[in-house]
Design a protein around this motif. Structure first.
Motif, PDB file in Angstrom:
ATOM      1  N   ASP A 141       0.828  -1.207   0.000  1.00 17.05           N
ATOM      2  CA  ASP A 141       0.000   0.000   0.000  1.00 17.05           C
ATOM      3  C   ASP A 141       0.863   1.257   0.000  1.00 17.05           C
ATOM      4  O   ASP A 141       0.568   2.226  -0.714  1.00 17.05           O
ATOM      5  CB  ASP A 141      -0.928   0.006   1.224  1.00 17.05           C
ATOM      6  N   GLU A 142       1.946   1.262   0.797  1.00 13.86           N
ATOM      7  CA  GLU A 142       2.834   2.432   0.814  1.00 13.86           C
ATOM      8  C   GLU A 142       3.598   2.538  -0.504  1.00 13.86           C
ATOM      9  O   GLU A 142       3.823   3.644  -1.011  1.00 13.86           O
ATOM     10  CB  GLU A 142       3.828   2.328   1.978  1.00 13.86           C
ATOM     11  N   TYR A 143       3.997   1.389  -1.059  1.00 13.67           N
ATOM     12  CA  TYR A 143       4.790   1.405  -2.296  1.00 13.67           C
ATOM     13  C   TYR A 143       3.980   1.956  -3.466  1.00 13.67           C
ATOM     14  O   TYR A 143       4.451   2.798  -4.234  1.00 13.67           O
ATOM     15  CB  TYR A 143       5.270  -0.016  -2.597  1.00 13.67           C
ATOM     16  N   ILE A 144       2.720   1.491  -3.618  1.00 16.90           N
ATOM     17  CA  ILE A 144       1.922   1.948  -4.761  1.00 16.90           C
ATOM     18  C   ILE A 144       1.547   3.415  -4.611  1.00 16.90           C
ATOM     19  O   ILE A 144       1.313   4.110  -5.612  1.00 16.90           O
ATOM     20  CB  ILE A 144       0.661   1.061  -4.917  1.00 16.90           C
ATOM     21  N   GLU A 145       1.496   3.918  -3.363  1.00 18.11           N
ATOM     22  CA  GLU A 145       1.193   5.334  -3.167  1.00 18.11           C
ATOM     23  C   GLU A 145       2.288   6.211  -3.754  1.00 18.11           C
ATOM     24  O   GLU A 145       2.034   7.344  -4.145  1.00 18.11           O
ATOM     25  CB  GLU A 145       1.025   5.639  -1.670  1.00 18.11           C
ATOM     26  N   ASN A 146       3.508   5.710  -3.812  1.00 13.25           N
ATOM     27  CA  ASN A 146       4.595   6.482  -4.417  1.00 13.25           C
ATOM     28  C   ASN A 146       4.512   6.478  -5.940  1.00 13.25           C
ATOM     29  O   ASN A 146       5.017   7.402  -6.592  1.00 13.25           O
ATOM     30  CB  ASN A 146       5.950   5.919  -3.981  1.00 13.25           C
ATOM     31  N   LEU A 147       3.915   5.429  -6.516  1.00 13.66           N
ATOM     32  CA  LEU A 147       3.826   5.334  -7.975  1.00 13.66           C
ATOM     33  C   LEU A 147       2.551   5.965  -8.503  1.00 13.66           C
ATOM     34  O   LEU A 147       2.586   6.813  -9.392  1.00 13.66           O
ATOM     35  CB  LEU A 147       3.897   3.859  -8.401  1.00 13.66           C
ATOM     36  N   LEU A 148       1.397   5.542  -7.974  1.00 12.31           N
ATOM     37  CA  LEU A 148       0.096   6.054  -8.408  1.00 12.31           C
ATOM     38  C   LEU A 148      -0.771   6.223  -7.171  1.00 12.31           C
ATOM     39  O   LEU A 148      -1.518   5.325  -6.787  1.00 12.31           O
ATOM     40  CB  LEU A 148      -0.562   5.089  -9.405  1.00 12.31           C
ATOM     41  N   PRO A 149      -0.669   7.383  -6.489  1.00 13.39           N
ATOM     42  CA  PRO A 149      -1.438   7.589  -5.261  1.00 13.39           C
ATOM     43  C   PRO A 149      -2.930   7.416  -5.501  1.00 13.39           C
ATOM     44  O   PRO A 149      -3.473   7.843  -6.519  1.00 13.39           O
ATOM     45  CB  PRO A 149      -1.086   9.034  -4.862  1.00 13.39           C
ATOM     46  N   LEU A 150      -3.592   6.782  -4.535  1.00 13.44           N
ATOM     47  CA  LEU A 150      -5.025   6.542  -4.663  1.00 13.44           C
ATOM     48  C   LEU A 150      -5.798   7.846  -4.808  1.00 13.44           C
ATOM     49  O   LEU A 150      -6.781   7.913  -5.554  1.00 13.44           O
ATOM     50  CB  LEU A 150      -5.518   5.765  -3.429  1.00 13.44           C
ATOM     51  N   GLY A 151      -5.345   8.894  -4.118  1.00 11.88           N
ATOM     52  CA  GLY A 151      -6.076  10.159  -4.151  1.00 11.88           C
ATOM     53  C   GLY A 151      -6.167  10.787  -5.522  1.00 11.88           C
ATOM     54  O   GLY A 151      -7.114  11.526  -5.818  1.00 11.88           O
ATOM     55  N   ILE A 152      -5.191  10.520  -6.394  1.00  6.95           N
ATOM     56  CA  ILE A 152      -5.222  11.125  -7.733  1.00  6.95           C
ATOM     57  C   ILE A 152      -5.467  10.077  -8.815  1.00  6.95           C
ATOM     58  O   ILE A 152      -5.367  10.379 -10.003  1.00  6.95           O
ATOM     59  CB  ILE A 152      -3.909  11.884  -8.022  1.00  6.95           C
ATOM     60  N   SER A 153      -5.768   8.832  -8.411  1.00 10.90           N
ATOM     61  CA  SER A 153      -5.945   7.775  -9.414  1.00 10.90           C
ATOM     62  C   SER A 153      -7.127   8.069 -10.337  1.00 10.90           C
ATOM     63  O   SER A 153      -7.129   7.671 -11.505  1.00 10.90           O
ATOM     64  CB  SER A 153      -6.144   6.431  -8.720  1.00 10.90           C
ATOM     65  N   ASN A 154      -8.154   8.775  -9.822  1.00 14.15           N
ATOM     66  CA  ASN A 154      -9.318   9.078 -10.661  1.00 14.15           C
ATOM     67  C   ASN A 154      -9.010  10.099 -11.748  1.00 14.15           C
ATOM     68  O   ASN A 154      -9.847  10.338 -12.623  1.00 14.15           O
ATOM     69  CB  ASN A 154     -10.467   9.581  -9.789  1.00 14.15           C
ATOM     70  N   LEU A 155      -7.834  10.734 -11.680  1.00 17.05           N
ATOM     71  CA  LEU A 155      -7.421  11.617 -12.774  1.00 17.05           C
ATOM     72  C   LEU A 155      -6.886  10.817 -13.951  1.00 17.05           C
ATOM     73  O   LEU A 155      -6.764  11.347 -15.057  1.00 17.05           O
ATOM     74  CB  LEU A 155      -6.338  12.594 -12.288  1.00 17.05           C
ATOM     75  N   PHE A 156      -6.540   9.551 -13.723  1.00 16.64           N
ATOM     76  CA  PHE A 156      -5.942   8.716 -14.760  1.00 16.64           C
ATOM     77  C   PHE A 156      -6.821   7.509 -15.104  1.00 16.64           C
ATOM     78  O   PHE A 156      -6.714   6.979 -16.205  1.00 16.64           O
ATOM     79  CB  PHE A 156      -4.561   8.232 -14.305  1.00 16.64           C
ATOM     80  N   LEU A 157      -7.659   7.082 -14.184  1.00 19.91           N
ATOM     81  CA  LEU A 157      -8.570   5.964 -14.419  1.00 19.91           C
ATOM     82  C   LEU A 157      -9.991   6.487 -14.216  1.00 19.91           C
ATOM     83  O   LEU A 157     -10.486   6.544 -13.091  1.00 19.91           O
ATOM     84  CB  LEU A 157      -8.278   4.816 -13.440  1.00 19.91           C
ATOM     85  N   PHE A 158     -10.650   6.921 -15.301  1.00 17.72           N
ATOM     86  CA  PHE A 158     -11.982   7.514 -15.147  1.00 17.72           C
ATOM     87  C   PHE A 158     -12.888   7.029 -16.270  1.00 17.72           C
ATOM     88  O   PHE A 158     -12.444   6.419 -17.252  1.00 17.72           O
ATOM     89  CB  PHE A 158     -11.903   9.040 -15.105  1.00 17.72           C
ATOM     90  N   ASP A 159     -14.194   7.310 -16.107  1.00 12.89           N
ATOM     91  CA  ASP A 159     -15.166   6.849 -17.089  1.00 12.89           C
ATOM     92  C   ASP A 159     -16.027   8.001 -17.574  1.00 12.89           C
ATOM     93  O   ASP A 159     -15.950   9.128 -17.064  1.00 12.89           O
ATOM     94  CB  ASP A 159     -16.041   5.728 -16.513  1.00 12.89           C
ATOM     95  N   GLY A 160     -16.875   7.696 -18.556  1.00  6.12           N
ATOM     96  CA  GLY A 160     -17.723   8.719 -19.153  1.00  6.12           C
ATOM     97  C   GLY A 160     -18.709   9.301 -18.172  1.00  6.12           C
ATOM     98  O   GLY A 160     -19.054  10.495 -18.251  1.00  6.12           O
ATOM     99  N   GLU A 161     -19.193   8.480 -17.215  1.00  9.66           N
ATOM    100  CA  GLU A 161     -20.130   9.000 -16.228  1.00  9.66           C
ATOM    101  C   GLU A 161     -19.465  10.066 -15.365  1.00  9.66           C
ATOM    102  O   GLU A 161     -20.095  11.060 -15.011  1.00  9.66           O
ATOM    103  CB  GLU A 161     -20.634   7.844 -15.355  1.00  9.66           C
TER     104      GLU A 161
END
Length: 662
Positions: A141-161
């Motif tokens: 969990d700490e490691y992935i936060e350095n690569l793709l933080p959960l807080g900003i993941s919706n800026l990169f993984l998002f949908d049409g809705e």
């Protein structure tokens, strides 16, 4: 960061094992950013997005179909309904990122069964060598936060809705607001402010319940006096330490003077004289050996030429004797031959010729060896042998004599050195003064060290006494100290809150200025209409977008068409992703929504190829249609195409590679 492969096994509508290659590289030299996956509504596109989120974040993943479900219930929901309940459900996400300037690959594996044990999945991380680094699993969990933080993941993984909701609302939805706050770093300041409020309330309760205890003043007074004594003693220790160092320096100077002026040599006079006597005895022994050599053959070394001449003459006379003997033998043999020839039937003339030949032959053989002078040495074999032995023995005696002379010379030099050392020794009265000065300096050092050690021990005793008083004070004042600390914390918390408020405002303004410029540039690039908006601002509290025209007048959002609103929403997400500073893949589910043909064309031609180095598009046949896909193919933007074939009778989806709707 690049997603290389997604593996689904019995996950959602995907029965069995389905492998999707997400690598945007066509070959070693070229790559195209877009991975295009086509599927009808309900065919499993959103499930792919959920799989990526679930692989990366596990229980923290913000999956679309989870809602208020617990993690265990959500995992049960994700199990394919056609498989054996004991069969594994598995997700694998292989990605690559740069670590220490080197590309590193990790395969994130999550597996579980129906009704998983403890309500959790099993997490594994495979490195380049297909090993399971347990240490990385424990801190994933700490490691992935350095690569793709959960807080900003919706800026990169998002949908049409998400785009639709962002386009229609005046203020961004909570998901986007959280991403903005994470991007700006505001959640840390807000969290600290909340923690301060909690701390202040807790301390207020402690202050209300605190009581002052007796004996506090007496203990504090005693402790203060002890600390003053400790400080005074500590100063004395430092003074004595410096005094010891000064006296040691004087002691060294006295010792150096004692040495340089002959004190040490004078103290060692007896030893030097003993060494001198020993060397004298050794010299006498060498001289005695030299006398023995002189009493033997060594004097003959004075006449080497005569000895060599006698040896040469003896050898010459000895050779002459040997030649004369051999000549006599030959003459006797010749005479026997002539006698025999006279007895056989050979003419006298022939015999005379043979005799003449033999005489001439002997004369010619010994003509060169005739003695030119008469022998005078007349030495026999034994005498010549004795002469050779004498010369050999003389050579050895000469070598031995040279060695003895060298030893004698070294011994004499050693005696001279000892004599000079004795001569440099101080006079008895001077030596006494030097020794007394050295002893005085040594005694002063010993006395100073003793005083220093006494004061140092007193300092250690004071440390023990002060520690005891502090423990006693702690027993009496724990509540009082808490009371004072609580008052200090309550007073300081208000100052910190004001500082946090100012910090938050300045941080927001500084980062929002850059974000506003990026959003404006992205919007104008997508809109391809430069006269509609001249400037975009973002409200520091609600993060809503405000548009202004060339004259500086506000442009109400309702004046924008539905397509323009969607482009604005996409520009907002795009600008946020750019400002984040993370080089990450972008995945978009149902990307085109209700865009008309012109706006759709702008998005296809301008946004998709430029959104990131890797863009995963999950589209229906009505969004990226035949025209749009042909445009992307002509622009060489697509690296791979997949078709998600959904069988409504079995409610199962199969991934078909190198195929799209057209």
């Amino acid at each position: 960061m690049i997603f290389l492969e997604l593996v689904l096994q019995n996950f959602g509508p995907y029965s069995g094992k389905q492998v999707i290659n997400l690598n945007p590289k066509i070959d070693e030299e070229s790559s195209h950013p877009i991975i295009l996956l086509g599927g009808m509504n309900g065919g499993g596109k959103t499930t792919l997005m959920d799989a990526i989120r679930l692989a990366l974040y596990g229980p923290r993943a913000q999956c679309s179909t989870r809602g208020n479900l617990s993690y265990s219930d959500f995992l049960n929901q994700c199990v394919n309904n056609k498989i054996d309940p004991v069969a594994d459900t598995r997700i694998e996400l292989l990605f690559e990122h740069i670590e220490n300037d080197k590309p590193i690959k990790y395969r994130v594996v999550r597996s579980w069964t129906k009704n998983p044990k403890d309500g959790k999945d099993t997490l594994g991380i495979l490195g380049d060598s297909d090993t399971w680094p347990d240490a990385l699993v424990n801190i994933w969990d700490e490691y992935i936060e350095n690569l793709l933080p959960l807080g900003i993941s919706n800026l990169f993984l998002f949908d049409g809705e998400q785009v639709k909701e962002l386009a229609e609302q005046e203020t961004p939805p909570p998901v986007v607001v959280d991403a903005i706050r994470g991007l700006l770093g505001l959640e840390l300041a807000d969290r600290l402010a909340v923690d301060l409020d909690i701390l202040v309330n807790r301390k207020l309760k402690e202050v209300g319940n605190s009581k002052d205890l007796a004996n506090l003043e007496e203990i504090e007074t005693r402790l203060t006096q002890q600390q003053e004594d400790y400080q005074t003693t500590e100063e004395k220790v430092e003074i004595l330490k410096n005094q010891v160092e000064e006296l040691e320096q004087k002691q060294q100077e006295a010792f150096d003077k004692f040495i340089s002026e002959g004190g040490k040599i004078a103290a060692e006079r007896n030893q030097l004289e003993l060494q001198q006597n020993t060397k004298t005895v050794e010299i006498e022994q060498v001289r005695q050996l030299m006398c023995e050599l002189a009493a033997d053959v060594l004097p003959l070394a004075l006449i080497p030429n005569l000895l060599n001449q006698a040896q040469a003459q003896g050898e010459k006379e000895f050779r002459h004797q040997q030649v004369q003997i051999s000549k006599d033998l030959l003459l006797e043999r010749d005479q026997r031959l002539l006698t025999w020839l006279n007895q056989v039937e050979i003419s006298s003339v022939e015999v005379e010729k043979i005799q003449s030949f033999l005489i001439q032959d002997v004369d010619s053989l010994y003509a060169k060896t005739l003695q030119t002078e008469a022998p005078w040495l007349l030495a026999d074999d034994e005498t010549l042998s004795q002469l050779d032995n004498l010369i050999y023995h003389l050579q050895n005696s000469k070598l031995s004599a040279k060695e003895k002379l060298a030893i004698l010379k070294n011994k004499e030099e050693e005696i001279h050195t000892l004599e000079r050392q004795v001569q440099t020794a101080a006079a008895p009265e001077d030596y006494t003064k030097l020794r007394q000065a050295l002893e005085t300096a040594q005694n002063q050092v010993v006395e100073a060290k003793a005083n220093y050690e006494t004061i140092r021990r007193r300092l250690a005793e004071l440390e023990t006494i002060i520690a005891k008083s502090k423990r006693e004070l702690s027993d009496y004042t724990v509540e009082n100290i808490k009371h004072k600390n609580s008052e200090h914390i309550i007073t300081s918390a208000a100052k910190v809150q004001n500082t946090l408020k100012i910090f938050r405002e300045k941080l927001t303004l500084r980062k929002l200025n850059k974000l506003e410029e990026e959003v404006k540039n992205c919007f104008l690039y997508l809109l391809h209409k430069s006269d509609l908006v001249h400037r975009i601002t973002i409200d520091t509290k609600t993060f809503s977008l405000l548009l202004y025209d060339l004259s500086g007048k506000p442009v109400p959002k309702h004046r924008l068409s539905a397509g323009e609103k969607q482009l604005l929403a996409i520009a907002f997400l795009w600008g946020l992703a750019k400002v984040s500073g993370h080089r990450l893949p972008v995945a978009i589910d149902t990307p085109l929504g209700r865009l008309d043909s012109s706006h759709r064309s702008n998005l296809v031609e301008r946004y998709f190829p430029s959104a990131s180095h890797q863009v995963i598009l999950l589209s229906t046949d009505t969004e990226i249609g035949k025209k749009e896909v042909e445009t992307l193919r002509e622009n060489e933007a697509i690296a791979r195409e997949y078709l998600l074939k959904y069988d409504s009778s079995t409610r199962q989806t199969t991934v078909v590679e190198n195929q799209y709707f057209w």
